[in-house]
Design an enzyme around this catalytic site. Structure first.
Site, PDB file in Angstrom:
ATOM      1  N   GLU A   1       0.902  -1.318  -0.119  1.00 27.21           N
ATOM      2  CA  GLU A   1       0.045  -0.048   0.172  1.00 27.21           C
ATOM      3  C   GLU A   1       0.999   1.225   0.032  1.00 27.21           C
ATOM      4  O   GLU A   1       1.617   1.255   0.944  1.00 27.21           O
ATOM      5  CB  GLU A   1      -0.810  -0.042   1.062  1.00 27.21           C
ATOM      6  CG  GLU A   1      -1.837   1.332   1.356  1.00 27.21           C
ATOM      7  CD  GLU A   1      -2.756   1.583   0.273  1.00 27.21           C
ATOM      8  OE1 GLU A   1      -3.292   0.568  -0.330  1.00 27.21           O
ATOM      9  OE2 GLU A   1      -2.732   2.576  -0.269  1.00 27.21           O
TER      10      GLU A   1
ATOM     11  N   THR B   1      -5.966   1.804  -5.296  1.00 29.95           N
ATOM     12  CA  THR B   1      -5.566   0.344  -5.365  1.00 29.95           C
ATOM     13  C   THR B   1      -6.327  -0.650  -6.048  1.00 29.95           C
ATOM     14  O   THR B   1      -5.928  -1.314  -6.594  1.00 29.95           O
ATOM     15  CB  THR B   1      -6.110  -0.267  -3.756  1.00 29.95           C
ATOM     16  OG1 THR B   1      -5.471   0.921  -2.693  1.00 29.95           O
ATOM     17  CG2 THR B   1      -5.497  -1.421  -3.661  1.00 29.95           C
TER      18      THR B   1
HETATM   19  C1  GP9 Z   1      -9.185  -0.275   0.730  1.00 31.66           C
HETATM   20  C2  GP9 Z   1      -7.685  -0.026   0.245  1.00 31.66           C
HETATM   21  C3  GP9 Z   1      -7.113   1.101   0.284  1.00 31.66           C
HETATM   22  O1  GP9 Z   1      -9.681  -1.175   0.737  1.00 31.66           O
HETATM   23  O2  GP9 Z   1      -7.423  -0.899  -0.762  1.00 31.66           O
HETATM   24  O3  GP9 Z   1      -7.704   1.746  -0.852  1.00 31.66           O
HETATM   25  P1  GP9 Z   1      -6.670   3.263  -1.748  1.00 31.66           P
HETATM   26  O4  GP9 Z   1      -7.654   4.276  -1.053  1.00 31.66           O
HETATM   27  O5  GP9 Z   1      -5.595   2.966  -1.363  1.00 31.66           O
HETATM   28  O6  GP9 Z   1      -7.441   3.023  -3.091  1.00 31.66           O
HETATM   29 MN    MN Z   2      -3.831   1.934  -2.171  1.00 31.43          MN
END
Ligand code: GP9
Ligand code: MN
Length: 647
Positions: A254, A298
């Site tokens: 992330e 994401t």
């Molecule tokens: C939420 C996570 C974060 O489930 O995937 O999402 P993002 O804000 O980074 O798209």
């Molecule tokens: Mn993300």
């Protein structure tokens, strides 16, 4: 005058208030909507009102009392049915209804069998407002009033209704910027704009994509297919099948940007484990690798990984086109006997994952419900990455092998909050708290990857797996350029900004022994063919825009979703062409030859998604599935081309 007029619409007033309050009480009792602060509670409270005022307000246009009452009753019934349908659906699926779910045949089976178990006679309570309205109609005596000011009153009424709507939307935008352009999560939509507005929004989003879909007949794919066939690099002879038959573990890191790899904070490495891994004999690390995500963040990165198609220029494709036909990596590996899953400790409806994963052919989704969040295990967006990794590996131990599982981490997410005991390095010292904290959460993410490796070894899963890791998108947006400039010690020009879109990409093959740092320029679009070939799965016939990064023929060209691009020599950003080595502005003519191809690729990909074109393609034999008419037209066209070349 006002007093005389008021009773005339008392049924209307009762209807609005009754349905409004019933909706709010239903929110509180029948759904689990997370409320973090007073403002959110207030938005939740007022959000049914904007739509109810409008829809019930139409009653003001009916002249006869009878017609008006019938209309009010009809609205009360319809809104109750909508709300109640969601209640019953939620009992079974823990999610709100979205149109595609009603058209997905897989779901219908579940719906039928669960309907009887989700409906109770006591549910009549969800129709309390209808009963109240009926009683009001029966017992309240309307004082006859003059109709003189009716037009003015109506105007005032609808102005107030519009004001309520804008007030609600304004608060929603404050609470969650870009909510309507990006969609995010059904729970978030219901929480901020209300159940009724949410359904309207859902209908708009779905009908827009359905309209574009209806116009497509498959012929559009001919040109796209030719383009892809002409540009697909052959797999690398050395690497094709190098990890054949192994489990595939894909980790989404992330918000991790490449500057954290081998970077330092306060004299300590930000990512000690990952930095060491770049030198590992079983790892191929790509330092010149870029994210290509758009508004879907994401979820866009997941879309790229699974399909090697570009995400959309507006909105999140996970939301807008979850009913499309795809030929995902999960589906291809599934056909080769892999069990496929995603593991992510968040609500399943976030980014519409629960629906989209079905379209992507993913067998199993371990969402928040699959995790036990002990005391101290949650921070920021939810479960911390370390316990997440531990429990995910436990899940893996129970999976049939070979498996393909994707792990989505979460702790290193804006606003990058972390508990004191998890802070392993110092904060940065700048005017941006976001940037300052980022280093610590990135450090924590790195620690969780170390735990993942340890746990895999412990469970005996390590040797027979290949671990692929990629950063999903930037963590630090351009709003924080000043702080970033301070950290990097250089001004953030459009060139630097483009370079900051680099995210780490690791391919770790236990026992490989020939690890190296691969300087090849690539992007997330390349993950699918690279990984599939590594597992010895052919992708020759697939409609994909990326190429195998190990292939000698791989083209060094990365198009960003916003039209910026990178080649082996240049960076094109903000309509300026930069030399990739020096960052110095060069003649735009140097970038010119790639501007068109970048646009073409993005447009082709967009047309595939908008037209749902993969439904016209059989990837098993590389044939287009076209109607008789289209085939005839195509034959004629080819004949003409042949004659042209002969002449
Ligand atoms: C939420 C996570 C974060 O489930 O995937 O999402 P993002 O804000 O980074 O798209
Ligand atoms: Mn993300």
């Amino acid at each position: 005058m006002w007093k005389k007029e008021w009773p005339k619409h008392s049924v209307l007033a009762i209807a609005i208030i009754a349905t409004w309050l019933k909706t709010y009480l239903t929110y509180k009792t029948s759904f689990s909507i997370t409320i973090d602060n007073v403002l959110q509670e207030f938005i939740l409270f007022i959000n049914p009102l904007s739509m109810l005022l409008f829809v019930y307000g139409i009653a003001l246009f009916f002249k006869s009392e009878k017609a008006r009452n019938r209309y009010i009753l009809a609205i009360a019934l319809i809104s109750s049915i909508i709300l109640y349908a969601n209640v019953a659906f939620y009992r079974f699926f823990s999610d709100f209804i979205t149109l595609p779910v009603l058209f997905q045949t897989d779901n219908f089976g579940d719906l039928g069998s669960s309907a009887s178990e989700s409906v109770f006679i006591t549910d009549l309570v969800y129709f309390t407002d209808v009963i109240l309205i009926l009683l009001a109609m029966k017992f309240i005596r309307i004082i006859p009033a003059s109709n003189l000011n009716l037009a003015v009153q109506r105007k005032a009424y609808f102005i107030i209704s519009a004001a309520v709507l804008f007030f609600n939307l304004g608060l929603a935008e404050m609470e969650r910027p870009q909510l309507l352009t990006r969609g995010f999560d059904r729970e978030m939509l219901v929480k901020n704009i209300g159940m009724y507005n949410y359904h309207l929004y859902d209908m708009y989003v779905q009908s827009k994509s359905q309209a574009q879909r209806a116009l497509a007949n498959g012929s559009e794919l001919v040109e796209v297919n030719n383009y892809i066939r002409a540009n697909q690099p052959d797999p690398s002879k050395d690497m094709f099948g190098a990890a054949e038959g192994r489990n595939l573990i894909v980790v989404t890191l992330e918000s991790l940007q490449s500057f954290t790899i081998n970077g330092e904070m306060g004299g300590k490495p930000i990512t000690p484990f990952l930095s060491e891994l770049t030198k590992d004999e079983d790892t191929i690390y790509f330092p010149n690798f870029y994210h290509q995500t758009g508004l879907g963040k994401t979820s866009d990165s997941e879309f790229l990984v699974e399909n090697s198609l570009y995400p959309l220029s507006g909105g999140a494709v996970f939301f807008t086109h979850s009913g499309n036909t795809f030929n995902s990596m999960a589906e291809s590996l599934g056909n080769k006997g892999y069990h496929t899953s995603v593991q992510h400790a968040n609500t399943k409806s976030f980014w519409n994952r629960d629906i989209m994963y079905q379209s992507l052919g993913i067998d199993q989704f371990f969402d928040i419900e699959s995790y036990t969040i002990g005391e101290g295990d949650a921070v920021n967006w939810g479960m911390k990455d370390i316990p997440f990794m531990e429990q995910s590996v436990e899940h893996m131990a129970d999976l049939p092998q070979p498996f393909y599982t994707r792990l989505l981490t979460l702790t290193n997410h804006h606003p990058f909050y972390l508990d004191e005991e998890d802070k392993l390095i110092d904060e940065f010292d700048s005017n941006s708290g976001t940037v300052n904290r980022y280093f610590q959460t990135a450090r924590y993410l790195d620690e969780s990857v170390k735990v993942l490796f340890e746990e895999l070894k412990e469970q005996g899963l390590y040797e027979n797996s290949v671990i692929v890791m990629y950063g999903d998108h930037y963590g630090i947006s351009e709003n924080h350029n000043e702080a970033m400039a301070q950290y990097l010690g250089k001004e953030i020009t459009p060139y630097e900004s483009a370079q900051l879109q680099k995210v780490p990409f690791f391919v770790h093959i236990p026992g490989f022994g020939e690890g190296y740092v691969d300087e090849e320029i690539g992007g997330q679009i390349d993950i699918r063919p690279t990984v599939m070939h590594l597992l010895g799965v052919d992708s020759e016939q697939d409609i994909q825009f990326g190429g195998d990064l190990f292939s000698e023929e791989h083209e060094e060209f990365v198009a960003f979703r916003d039209g910026r691009f990178i080649t082996d020599k240049h960076v094109y950003a903000g309509n300026v062409c930069y030399d990739i080595e020096t960052g110095i502005e060069t003649d735009k003519a140097a970038c010119e030859p790639s501007i068109e191809p970048a646009m073409t690729e993005l447009e082709y990909s967009e047309s595939i998604i908008n037209g749902d074109l993969l439904r016209f393609y059989d990837e098993k034999n590389g044939q287009l599935i076209l109607s008789e008419d289209e085939l005839k037209k195509l034959d004629k066209e080819q004949q003409r081309l042949k004659e042209d070349t002969q002449n």
